[in-house]
Design a protein around this motif. Structure first.
Motif, PDB file in Angstrom:
ATOM      1  N   SER A 164      -6.828   4.890  -3.825  1.00  0.00           N
ATOM      2  CA  SER A 164      -5.674   5.263  -2.525  1.00  0.00           C
ATOM      3  C   SER A 164      -6.478   6.222  -1.503  1.00  0.00           C
ATOM      4  CB  SER A 164      -4.713   5.967  -2.966  1.00  0.00           C
ATOM      5  OG  SER A 164      -4.687   7.097  -3.449  1.00  0.00           O
ATOM      6  N   GLY A 217      -4.865  -1.004  -4.546  1.00  0.00           N
ATOM      7  CA  GLY A 217      -4.386  -0.029  -3.821  1.00  0.00           C
ATOM      8  C   GLY A 217      -5.313   0.574  -2.850  1.00  0.00           C
ATOM      9  N   ILE A 252       1.056  -1.319   0.036  1.00  0.00           N
ATOM     10  CA  ILE A 252       0.071   0.139  -0.026  1.00  0.00           C
ATOM     11  C   ILE A 252       0.959   1.277  -0.122  1.00  0.00           C
ATOM     12  CG2 ILE A 252      -1.549   1.462   1.369  1.00  0.00           C
ATOM     13  CD1 ILE A 252      -2.956  -0.944  -0.146  1.00  0.00           C
ATOM     14  N   ASN A 253       0.594   2.173  -0.821  1.00  0.00           N
ATOM     15  CA  ASN A 253       1.424   3.574  -1.115  1.00  0.00           C
ATOM     16  C   ASN A 253       0.457   4.555  -0.789  1.00  0.00           C
ATOM     17  OD1 ASN A 253       3.235   5.346  -1.288  1.00  0.00           O
ATOM     18  ND2 ASN A 253       3.109   5.005  -3.527  1.00  0.00           N
ATOM     19  N   SER A 254      -0.089   4.974   0.409  1.00  0.00           N
ATOM     20  CA  SER A 254      -1.108   5.919   0.505  1.00  0.00           C
ATOM     21  C   SER A 254      -0.973   6.406   1.954  1.00  0.00           C
ATOM     22  CB  SER A 254      -2.437   5.380   0.222  1.00  0.00           C
ATOM     23  OG  SER A 254      -3.520   6.324   0.844  1.00  0.00           O
ATOM     24  N   PRO A 310      -6.246   1.457   0.893  1.00  0.00           N
ATOM     25  CA  PRO A 310      -5.500   1.146   2.190  1.00  0.00           C
ATOM     26  C   PRO A 310      -6.234   0.721   3.427  1.00  0.00           C
ATOM     27  CG  PRO A 310      -6.071   3.541   1.610  1.00  0.00           C
ATOM     28  CD  PRO A 310      -6.587   2.815   0.521  1.00  0.00           C
TER      29      PRO A 310
END
Length: 243
Positions: free
Chosen positions: A173, A195, A110-112, A197
């Protein structure tokens, strides 16, 4: 999604009650049979978009050239019609096939920077009404539901809302997935692919779901909407804990 079925209650007279409909749907991609699924009827385009995306067969809704829906058949043509497709999983077998596990290194993290509040979670869960025995899943932002679906299977319902989000260009996100029932590792996998989160459920997560979520940055909230609500992974994404 329902039709009346006659029955005889143990404590009463003959009556008719709602029974959920289910339908098998054979999925063909570029003329080749991919798989057959059992799901609730209706809104197949959302489902097939989300399903192909979470199986990593397509990378966006734009890769779908056309969808033709016939009785018990969903036919998809992608823009690359010569691409051979298959259902792709990140579950690997151990020695002799005796052990199965999810290779988290093959899953996206996860990139948030999204954080949510307890009131936002409670508002989203309150909006998640469902017609039993169906499962419901929604995508919420700021406590407001932006996409919602019901299905016999909560995994199918999650694919449906992800498909709707893809078709409407939602920024996953910034959303929270909210659903009913047990949180499985497969639901975690689908959220990671999209994606998303935060994954909230009215039920509990499995031990494997917690392990995978912890390693990949996904926040899981279980027993939402009850006094037993608890954060299982990445509590930093939920503020006002204990308030």
């Amino acid at each position: 999604m329902f039709r009346k079925i006659p029955c005889i209650p143990i404590s009463g007279k003959s009556t008719a009650r709602d029974a959920a409909e289910e339908t098998p749907a054979a999925i063909f991609v570029n003329g080749r049979h991919l798989t057959t699924v059992i799901l609730s009827p209706g809104e197949f385009e959302d489902f097939i978009t989300g399903y192909l995306y979470t199986e990593e067969i397509i990378g966006s809704a734009d890769e779908i050239e056309s969808v033709r829906i016939e009785e018990n058949r969903i036919s998809v043509i992608t823009k690359n019609i010569f691409r051979r497709v298959s259902v792709k999983k990140t579950i690997l077998s151990g020695c002799g096939g005796a052990v199965s596990y999810i290779d988290t290194q093959k899953l996206p993290a996860i990139n948030s920077d999204l954080v949510v509040t307890v009131p936002e979670i409670e508002a989203a869960v309150a909006a998640l009404t469902t017609h039993k025995p169906l499962d419901a899943v929604a995508l919420a932002s700021g406590g407001r539901v932006v996409a919602r679906a019901e299905d016999l299977d909560r995994h199918n319902a999650l694919d449906r809302v992800i498909g709707r989000g893809l078709r409407e260009s939602l920024d996953f996100s910034r959303t929270v997935a909210v659903g009913t029932g047990t949180v499985t590792s497969e639901m975690v996998r689908k959220c990671l692919i999209a994606g998303i989160p935060v994954l909230v459920s009215t039920g509990a997560p499995t031990a494997l779901a917690v392990e995978v979520a912890e390693e990949t940055g996904l926040c899981i909230v279980g027993f939402a909407g009850t006094p037993e609500m608890a954060v299982y992974t990445h509590a930093e994404r939920v503020i006002e804990l204990g308030a």
